[in-house]
Design an enzyme around this catalytic site. Structure first.
Site, mmCIF file in Angstrom:
data_model
loop_
_atom_site.group_PDB
_atom_site.id
_atom_site.type_symbol
_atom_site.label_atom_id
_atom_site.label_comp_id
_atom_site.label_asym_id
_atom_site.label_seq_id
_atom_site.Cartn_x
_atom_site.Cartn_y
_atom_site.Cartn_z
ATOM 1 N N LYS A 173 45.667 26.479 23.697
ATOM 2 C CA LYS A 173 44.414 26.885 24.342
ATOM 3 C C LYS A 173 44.177 26.022 25.575
ATOM 4 C CE LYS A 173 40.097 25.825 24.502
ATOM 5 N NZ LYS A 173 39.713 26.376 25.814
ATOM 6 N N GLY A 226 41.344 15.669 26.063
ATOM 7 C CA GLY A 226 40.033 16.068 26.555
ATOM 8 C C GLY A 226 39.046 14.935 26.396
ATOM 9 N N THR A 228 36.047 12.414 24.914
ATOM 10 C CA THR A 228 35.941 11.653 23.665
ATOM 11 C C THR A 228 35.016 12.344 22.660
ATOM 12 O OG1 THR A 228 36.529 9.588 24.724
ATOM 13 C CG2 THR A 228 35.215 9.411 22.730
ATOM 14 N N ALA A 229 33.914 12.933 23.132
ATOM 15 C CA ALA A 229 32.998 13.601 22.196
ATOM 16 C C ALA A 229 33.692 14.800 21.541
ATOM 17 C CB ALA A 229 31.746 14.057 22.940
ATOM 18 N N THR A 230 34.464 15.560 22.322
ATOM 19 C CA THR A 230 35.193 16.693 21.742
ATOM 20 C C THR A 230 36.238 16.187 20.750
ATOM 21 O OG1 THR A 230 34.971 17.721 23.914
ATOM 22 C CG2 THR A 230 36.343 18.862 22.321
ATOM 23 N N GLU A 248 44.195 12.455 22.954
ATOM 24 C CA GLU A 248 44.220 11.720 24.226
ATOM 25 C C GLU A 248 42.868 11.927 24.883
ATOM 26 O OE1 GLU A 248 46.550 9.819 25.239
ATOM 27 O OE2 GLU A 248 48.088 10.339 23.784
ATOM 28 N N CYS A 282 42.162 11.031 33.983
ATOM 29 C CA CYS A 282 41.738 10.076 32.951
ATOM 30 C C CYS A 282 42.189 8.664 33.294
ATOM 31 C CB CYS A 282 42.298 10.501 31.601
ATOM 32 S SG CYS A 282 44.084 10.721 31.616
ATOM 33 N N GLU A 385 32.174 7.143 31.048
ATOM 34 C CA GLU A 385 33.142 7.853 31.886
ATOM 35 C C GLU A 385 32.404 8.847 32.788
ATOM 36 O OE1 GLU A 385 35.741 10.831 30.117
ATOM 37 O OE2 GLU A 385 37.425 10.002 31.234
HETATM 38 P P1 NDP Z 1 36.771 18.727 26.952
HETATM 39 O O1 NDP Z 1 36.797 17.788 25.810
HETATM 40 O O2 NDP Z 1 35.478 19.342 27.318
HETATM 41 O O3 NDP Z 1 37.777 19.930 26.730
HETATM 42 C C1 NDP Z 1 39.150 19.773 26.496
HETATM 43 C C2 NDP Z 1 39.685 21.027 25.827
HETATM 44 O O4 NDP Z 1 39.107 21.131 24.524
HETATM 45 C C3 NDP Z 1 39.309 22.303 26.554
HETATM 46 O O5 NDP Z 1 40.350 23.244 26.410
HETATM 47 C C4 NDP Z 1 38.067 22.711 25.820
HETATM 48 O O6 NDP Z 1 37.782 24.065 25.967
HETATM 49 C C5 NDP Z 1 38.444 22.370 24.406
HETATM 50 N N1 NDP Z 1 37.318 22.218 23.497
HETATM 51 C C6 NDP Z 1 36.004 22.025 23.798
HETATM 52 N N2 NDP Z 1 35.263 21.956 22.668
HETATM 53 C C7 NDP Z 1 36.120 22.113 21.634
HETATM 54 C C8 NDP Z 1 35.970 22.104 20.207
HETATM 55 N N3 NDP Z 1 34.770 21.956 19.616
HETATM 56 N N4 NDP Z 1 37.064 22.264 19.446
HETATM 57 C C9 NDP Z 1 38.290 22.400 20.022
HETATM 58 N N5 NDP Z 1 38.494 22.437 21.346
HETATM 59 C C10 NDP Z 1 37.422 22.269 22.150
HETATM 60 O O7 NDP Z 1 37.410 17.925 28.162
HETATM 61 P P2 NDP Z 1 37.513 18.412 29.638
HETATM 62 O O8 NDP Z 1 38.212 19.723 29.714
HETATM 63 O O9 NDP Z 1 36.171 18.264 30.238
HETATM 64 O O10 NDP Z 1 38.531 17.328 30.249
HETATM 65 C C11 NDP Z 1 38.100 16.126 30.757
HETATM 66 C C12 NDP Z 1 38.278 15.029 29.732
HETATM 67 O O11 NDP Z 1 39.642 14.928 29.381
HETATM 68 C C13 NDP Z 1 37.894 13.681 30.277
HETATM 69 O O12 NDP Z 1 37.131 12.973 29.334
HETATM 70 C C14 NDP Z 1 39.223 12.980 30.484
HETATM 71 O O13 NDP Z 1 39.167 11.602 30.436
HETATM 72 C C15 NDP Z 1 40.022 13.559 29.377
HETATM 73 N N6 NDP Z 1 41.437 13.414 29.667
HETATM 74 C C16 NDP Z 1 42.173 12.525 28.934
HETATM 75 C C17 NDP Z 1 43.500 12.321 29.213
HETATM 76 C C18 NDP Z 1 44.318 11.390 28.393
HETATM 77 O O14 NDP Z 1 45.533 11.534 28.402
HETATM 78 N N7 NDP Z 1 43.743 10.441 27.674
HETATM 79 C C19 NDP Z 1 44.159 13.025 30.307
HETATM 80 C C20 NDP Z 1 43.314 13.941 30.993
HETATM 81 C C21 NDP Z 1 41.998 14.125 30.664
HETATM 82 P P3 NDP Z 1 36.714 24.526 27.082
HETATM 83 O O15 NDP Z 1 37.229 24.058 28.393
HETATM 84 O O16 NDP Z 1 36.718 25.981 26.944
HETATM 85 O O17 NDP Z 1 35.413 23.874 26.698
#
Ligand code: NDP
Length: 484
Positions: A173, A226, A228-230, A248, A282, A385
């Site tokens: 996804k 994605g 941290t809260a997610t 991650e 990130c 962040e």
């Molecule tokens: P999100 O956590 O909002 O989303 C990440 C993915 O998870 C998206 O595909 C999102 O879908 C999906 N998602 C959202 N809610 C849920 C849920 N309840 N259950 C399962 N999947 C869910 O992150 P962002 O897309 O905003 O990305 C930015 C974040 O990613 C930043 O915090 C960044 O630091 C982190 N990041 C970390 C990296 C690492 O390697 N440590 C590298 C790159 C980014 P949808 O978009 O449809 O909400």
């Protein structure tokens, strides 16, 4: 208007609900495509297809899996320009960046894992000559891969490549904000001859599609990048099912500049580390700590270099900074600039919408790169962040203070150290809480090394052997040879 569809069982299909969502171009703020508003029914269909495909793909010789994946990599490379444009439109990042970094790194991910699988080694242990222990590593089954919007194709391939290479089938996804490159990749996978059901891409919202994937009992492994809260929500949902989890998550990375650093290189790279991809990586160095007596000189030069960054149309080759990914994200980032002022900080430059955007970008989501001083390490702006083009700079007198402040956030993803003192470089690298520490460089990556974060930046490591291990289940077999 382009319409994206789910890729399930080798075919592009409509969402079960028949509903679609808008995809926006951040640089213009207009809708340019539609994607399926997927739900649990679509996830069910994709997981079923992946389950059916699993025995065949798992039994496919590694050399053949490798061949198909290398073919996909070749096709991605052959379509580099089109994919870079798609990524730039989806995300708002400069086309030049997508062309030079994102898509080539996606190719590298595919090639790395496609060839790594040909060179894996397994261990055997003779137990005092009385028993032979060997360890089999088998693919886990259907892997769930959930990726974010900031580096769409790079992080999508970072997850699916090791999963597929090790013989798993995948339901992936991508972020609903940036679905286009994953959609194009699915087309290329079909063209390369990846068997139906081996890779399935379900589009839609995280709380619907992502959550259904995480909850599905037939998906034993979840690889997520994605926020941290997610990540916390996913861990809470997947934990009771004892799923294998790789998370991650976010970062708030310190960039430590000691007075003996190579000034020009430290300055140039720190500007890039702060603002690359509009600060939406990130690994961005969003907190710069500068040793006295260098502080004033560094701040002045940093602000001056920042003012020279061109914010503009991502398609313009002269552009350094494109648009932020969404209007909501732009508002969040602007909110942190307001918070910085409320916390007593000084906005040295940036913080506003650029005044000289081209006509095409009049409705786009832009923010000038922003430099803030005058905040201490404990304030919210320095602990949370922001994930945008906002950087803080603060001075330090003593090395122990720099280390303490570097570690004063809930995150622990990356850190950078600028010094010519070899002893100090290793000493500080040892003390900083981060999954990766760069010394006199930033963003140099060797795909063989473990990648991930400490503290709230995640669980587990990806990259190289870590990824191959994550997607395989070890089973030890003990054969008795004689009595002890
Ligand atoms: P999100 O956590 O909002 O989303 C990440 C993915 O998870 C998206 O595909 C999102 O879908 C999906 N998602 C959202 N809610 C849920 C849920 N309840 N259950 C399962 N999947 C869910 O992150 P962002 O897309 O905003 O990305 C930015 C974040 O990613 C930043 O915090 C960044 O630091 C982190 N990041 C970390 C990296 C690492 O390697 N440590 C590298 C790159 C980014 P949808 O978009 O449809 O909400």
């Amino acid at each position: 208007m382009q319409t994206i569809r789910h890729f399930i069982d080798g075919a592009f299909v409509e969402p079960a609900s028949g509903a679609f969502l808008d995809v926006y171009e951040p640089a213009t703020g207009t809708v340019y495509a539609q994607l399926p508003d997927g739900d649990g029914d679509d996830v069910e269909r994709a997981v079923s297809a992946a389950r059916r495909a699993f025995p065949g793909w798992a039994a496919t010789p590694a050399a053949e899996r490798s061949r198909v994946m290398l073919k996909i990599a070749d096709l991605v490379e052959a379509n580099l320009e089109a994919l870079a444009r798609a990524e730039s439109i989806d995300n708002g990042k400069p086309l030049a960046l997508a062309r030079a970094v994102d898509i080539p790194r996606a190719v590298a991910n595919l090639r790395f894992f496609a060839t790594a699988i040909l060179h894996t080694q397994s261990e055997a242990h003779l137990t005092d000559g009385a028993a032979l222990n060997y360890t089999r590593r088998e693919p886990r089954g259907v892997a769930g891969c959930i990726s974010p919007w900031n580096l769409p194709l790079y992080l999508f391939t970072w997850k699916i490549a090791p999963a597929l290479a090790t013989g798993n089938t995948v339901v992936a996804k991508p972020s609903e904000l940036t679905p286009m490159t994953a959609h194009r990749l699915a087309e290329l996978c079909a063209e390369a001859g990846l068997p139906p059901g081996v890779l399935n891409v379900v589009h839609g919202l995280g709380p619907k599609v992502g959550a259904a994937l995480v909850a599905h009992p037939d998906v034993p492994a979840i690889s997520f990048t994605g926020g941290t809260a997610t990540g916390a929500a996913i861990a809470a949902r997947a934990g009771p099912q004892f799923k294998k989890l790789s998370l991650e998550l976010g970062g708030k990375n310190p960039n430590l500049v000691f007075a003996d650093a190579d000034f020009d290189t430290a300055l140039r790279t720190s500007v890039r580390a702060a603002f690359a991809n509009q600060g939406q990586i990130c690994l961005c160095g969003s907190r710069i700590l500068v040793e006295q007596p260098l502080y004033d000189r560094f701040v002045e030069a940093f602000a001056s270099a920042t003012r020279e960054l061109v914010v503009g149309d991502p398609f313009d080759e002269a552009t350094h900074q494109g648009a932020l990914v969404s209007s909501q994200h732009l508002e969040k980032v602007r909110g942190y600039v307001d918070l910085a002022r409320a916390e007593g900080g000084t906005v040295l430059c940036g913080g506003e919408r650029p005044g000289d955007l081209p006509e095409r970008c009049a409705g786009g989501w832009f923010l000038e790169p922003t430099v803030i001083t005058g905040l201490d390490a404990g304030c919210r702006v320095n602990r949370e962040e922001i994930f945008g083009p906002v950087v803080t700079i603060m001075p330090f007198q003593r090395e122990p203070d720099a280390v303490t402040w570097a570690n004063a956030t809930p995150y622990g993803l990356a850190a950078t150290i600028w010094t010519r003192d070899l002893d100090r470089a290793h000493r500080v690298a040892n003390q900083v809480q981060a999954g990766i520490v760069w010394i006199n460089c930033w963003l140099l990556r060797d795909l063989r090394t473990p990648f991930g974060g400490m503290k709230n930046s995640g669980v587990g490591r990806e990259g190289g052997d870590e990824a191959l291990r994550f997607f395989t289940e070890p089973k030890n077999v003990c054969v008795k040879m004689r009595s002890l």
